[in-house]
Enzyme design. Structure first.
Site, PDB file in Angstrom:
ATOM      1  N   GLY A  16       0.980  -1.018  -0.051  1.00  0.00           N
ATOM      2  CA  GLY A  16       0.247  -0.039   0.051  1.00  0.00           C
ATOM      3  C   GLY A  16       0.965   0.724   0.067  1.00  0.00           C
ATOM      4  O   GLY A  16       1.766   1.034   0.100  1.00  0.00           O
ATOM      5  N   GLY A  18       0.469   5.821   1.010  1.00  0.00           N
ATOM      6  CA  GLY A  18      -0.242   7.074   1.634  1.00  0.00           C
ATOM      7  C   GLY A  18       0.957   7.859   1.657  1.00  0.00           C
ATOM      8  O   GLY A  18       1.123   7.936   0.418  1.00  0.00           O
ATOM      9  N   PHE A  20       2.523   9.996   2.811  1.00  0.00           N
ATOM     10  CA  PHE A  20       4.082   9.953   3.611  1.00  0.00           C
ATOM     11  C   PHE A  20       4.329   8.837   3.642  1.00  0.00           C
ATOM     12  O   PHE A  20       5.261   8.618   4.313  1.00  0.00           O
ATOM     13  CB  PHE A  20       4.242  10.987   4.439  1.00  0.00           C
ATOM     14  CG  PHE A  20       3.625  12.330   4.205  1.00  0.00           C
ATOM     15  CD1 PHE A  20       4.624  13.701   3.833  1.00  0.00           C
ATOM     16  CD2 PHE A  20       2.787  12.894   4.641  1.00  0.00           C
ATOM     17  CE1 PHE A  20       3.957  15.128   2.994  1.00  0.00           C
ATOM     18  CE2 PHE A  20       2.230  14.044   4.463  1.00  0.00           C
ATOM     19  CZ  PHE A  20       3.296  14.968   3.744  1.00  0.00           C
ATOM     20  N   VAL A  23       3.624   0.749   2.611  1.00  0.00           N
ATOM     21  CA  VAL A  23       3.733  -0.735   3.395  1.00  0.00           C
ATOM     22  C   VAL A  23       4.319  -2.058   2.325  1.00  0.00           C
ATOM     23  O   VAL A  23       4.115  -1.810   1.188  1.00  0.00           O
ATOM     24  CB  VAL A  23       3.558  -1.208   4.222  1.00  0.00           C
ATOM     25  CG1 VAL A  23       2.739  -2.353   4.647  1.00  0.00           C
ATOM     26  CG2 VAL A  23       1.802   0.057   4.709  1.00  0.00           C
ATOM     27  N   LYS A  38       6.319  -1.318   7.266  1.00  0.00           N
ATOM     28  CA  LYS A  38       6.131   0.741   7.268  1.00  0.00           C
ATOM     29  C   LYS A  38       6.971   1.493   7.419  1.00  0.00           C
ATOM     30  O   LYS A  38       8.044   1.714   7.995  1.00  0.00           O
ATOM     31  CB  LYS A  38       5.245   0.657   8.273  1.00  0.00           C
ATOM     32  CG  LYS A  38       4.534   1.720   7.889  1.00  0.00           C
ATOM     33  CD  LYS A  38       2.691   2.635   9.268  1.00  0.00           C
ATOM     34  CE  LYS A  38       2.526   3.312   8.334  1.00  0.00           C
ATOM     35  NZ  LYS A  38       0.915   4.046  10.204  1.00  0.00           N
ATOM     36  N   ASP A 137      -9.908   5.471  14.672  1.00  0.00           N
ATOM     37  CA  ASP A 137      -9.729   5.058  13.139  1.00  0.00           C
ATOM     38  C   ASP A 137     -10.446   3.557  12.960  1.00  0.00           C
ATOM     39  O   ASP A 137      -9.943   2.942  12.154  1.00  0.00           O
ATOM     40  CB  ASP A 137      -9.042   5.581  11.991  1.00  0.00           C
ATOM     41  CG  ASP A 137      -9.064   5.176  10.923  1.00  0.00           C
ATOM     42  OD1 ASP A 137     -10.174   6.220  10.572  1.00  0.00           O
ATOM     43  OD2 ASP A 137      -7.727   5.353  10.355  1.00  0.00           O
TER      44      ASP A 137
END
Length: 459
Positions: A16, A18, A20, A23, A38, A137
């Site tokens: 994945g 994001g 900043f 992973v 990560k 979250d």
């Protein structure tokens, strides 16, 4: 302790990306195990985001629960923060639901699986709330599945917050579709904001869509504030609908807590069939952010090849030699008394086995030495070559004429002298007749007096 670097891992694929961080699925070269790594680019983050990244490392390193993604290690190289985590081979819950949605009508999540996932999510949340941690979250994308899709693990604690007892949080955090009404209205909130998000996830597993949908944030906030959603499909039981309703209460004081939900009959039955060992590890201190990233003190590694002090259990099992200590977890480098006791007994057992193995090998080697000595002191070695006389040579070769030189060689081969620079096979055989083969150094070492006594008798 050796300095860890990215070169100690083999990058398999990217999982994945994001804003900043990214992973990766990696394999640790030292143990061959797969992990999720990560990578956070610290140079492009604000101070608040940097603190959130370090706070996630702190919280994960403080937890040890089967339903929360496990922490393994964290290190900083240059301007990048690397966090090595437990790898969940089944992807996340959002991917699973999207796969079922694409199949079309007639495909849905079995209710028994929904109850199983609900129990495990509640168990992980209860561990967080007991330490004063709000996840903030909870959503399908942050709930990861094991390889067989039978169990779940909570993850992505980047916006998690540690709050003291009887205190509220005020900062807005979370994903809009799963955010509780009090967070939407900028009101102080407690750990029950996670219960609202949990209810949204369970509803989505049943209906394959979130309970509140809208075209814009204003309409979404309006629906969430009213708390109105379509009823659950009648294929599911009344108990599941009531369970979701207990989570999706508008007023947080009317919303059920983790402990209350765990006491429900459907959840309690599953809790009795599964034994969960919760760790007594306290929450680690805050990781301070410094200008020089190399000075940041990160938690120590915690791989499965190590044992934590709280997880070491020494028990005794009966063997033919008495009682021997065993451990339920042999993978730690801790200095606890129980761990040291196990290591000492393990070394003694290995040493005893090594001695017995060496003795058996020495006895076999000694027998071979004696057998070699019996053949050694014979007048002729086994590879001795018989040299024919002149008469035998004449019989074998027929009427071939024998020269004086050939007659001399055949009559006395041991007395022949050849130049130093000329070595014939005949001369090498003569040397074997003149001198007995030499024993190797290892063959002269005998382990017991009985073997030496036998050899002296032979001599």
């Amino acid at each position: 302790m050796n300095r860890l670097s990215v070169s100690d891992f083999e990058i398999i694929k990217k999982l994945g990306q994001g804003s900043f961080s990214s992973v990766y699925k990696v394999k640790r070269k030292s143990d061959g195990q797969e992990y999720a790594m990560k990578k956070v680019q610290m140079s492009g983050l604000a101070t608040k985001e940097l603190n959130n990244a370090l706070n996630e490392v702190r919280i994960l390193a403080s937890l040890e629960n089967p339903y929360i993604i496990g922490y393994r290690e964290a290190f900083i190289r240059g301007d990048n923060l690397f966090v090595v985590l437990e790898y969940a081979g089944g992807g996340d819950l959002q991917q699973k639901l999207e796969y079922i949605r694409k199949k079309g009508q007639g495909f849905y999540v079995d209710e028994e699986l929904i109850w199983a996932y609900s129990f495990e999510m509640l168990s992980g949340l209860n561990e967080l709330h007991s330490k004063g941690i709000y996840h903030r979250d909870i959503k399908c994308a942050n709930i990861f599945l094991t390889q067989d899709h039978k169990h779940i693990k909570l993850g992505d604690l980047n916006v998690a917050k540690v709050v003291k007892a009887n205190q509220f949080a005020n900062t807005y955090a979370g994903t809009p579709y799963y955010t509780s009404p009090e967070v939407w209205m900028d009101q102080p909130y407690d750990q029950k904001c996670d219960i609202w998000s949990l209810g949204c996830v369970i509803y989505e597993m049943a209906q394959l869509q979130p309970p509140f949908l809208a075209n814009d944030l204003f309409q979404l906030q309006k629906k969430i504030s009213k708390g109105s959603y379509e009823p659950v499909n009648p294929r599911y039981s009344k108990e599941l609908s009531e369970f979701i309703a207990k989570c999706l209460q508008i007023a947080s004081k009317n919303r059920a807590s983790c402990e209350e939900l765990l006491n429900l009959v459907q959840i309690r039955n599953r809790q009795n069939s599964v034994s969960i060992s919760y760790s007594n590890q306290k929450l680690l201190g805050t990781i301070c952010l410094t200008k020089n990233y190399k000075e940041i003190r990160l938690p120590r590694p915690r791989y499965q090849t190590e044992i934590n002090d709280s997880s070491v259990v020494i028990s005794k099992i009966q063997t033919s030699r008495g009682y021997r200590a065993i451990s339920n977890n042999r993978l730690d480098d801790s200095n606890s008394p129980a761990s040291r006791k196990f290591k000492i007994k393990n070394k003694l057992s290995n040493h005893q086995n090594s001695l017995e193995r060496n003795n058996s090998q020495n006895e076999q080697q000694s027998k071979e030495n004696v057998r070699y000595i019996n053949n050694l002191y014979q007048l002729q070695p086994n590879n001795h070559q018989h040299y024919p006389s002149a008469q035998e040579y004449k019989q074998n070769t027929g009427s071939r004429q024998i020269t004086p030189t050939l007659r001399k060689q055949l009559s006395s081969p041991l007395n022949q002298k050849s130049p130093l620079n000329h070595k014939s096979p005949l001369n090498s055989e003569n040397q074997q007749d003149k001198q007995l083969p030499k024993l190797k150094t290892k063959q002269l070492i005998f382990q017991t007096k009985d073997h030496l006594r036998n050899i002296r008798k032979l001599i």
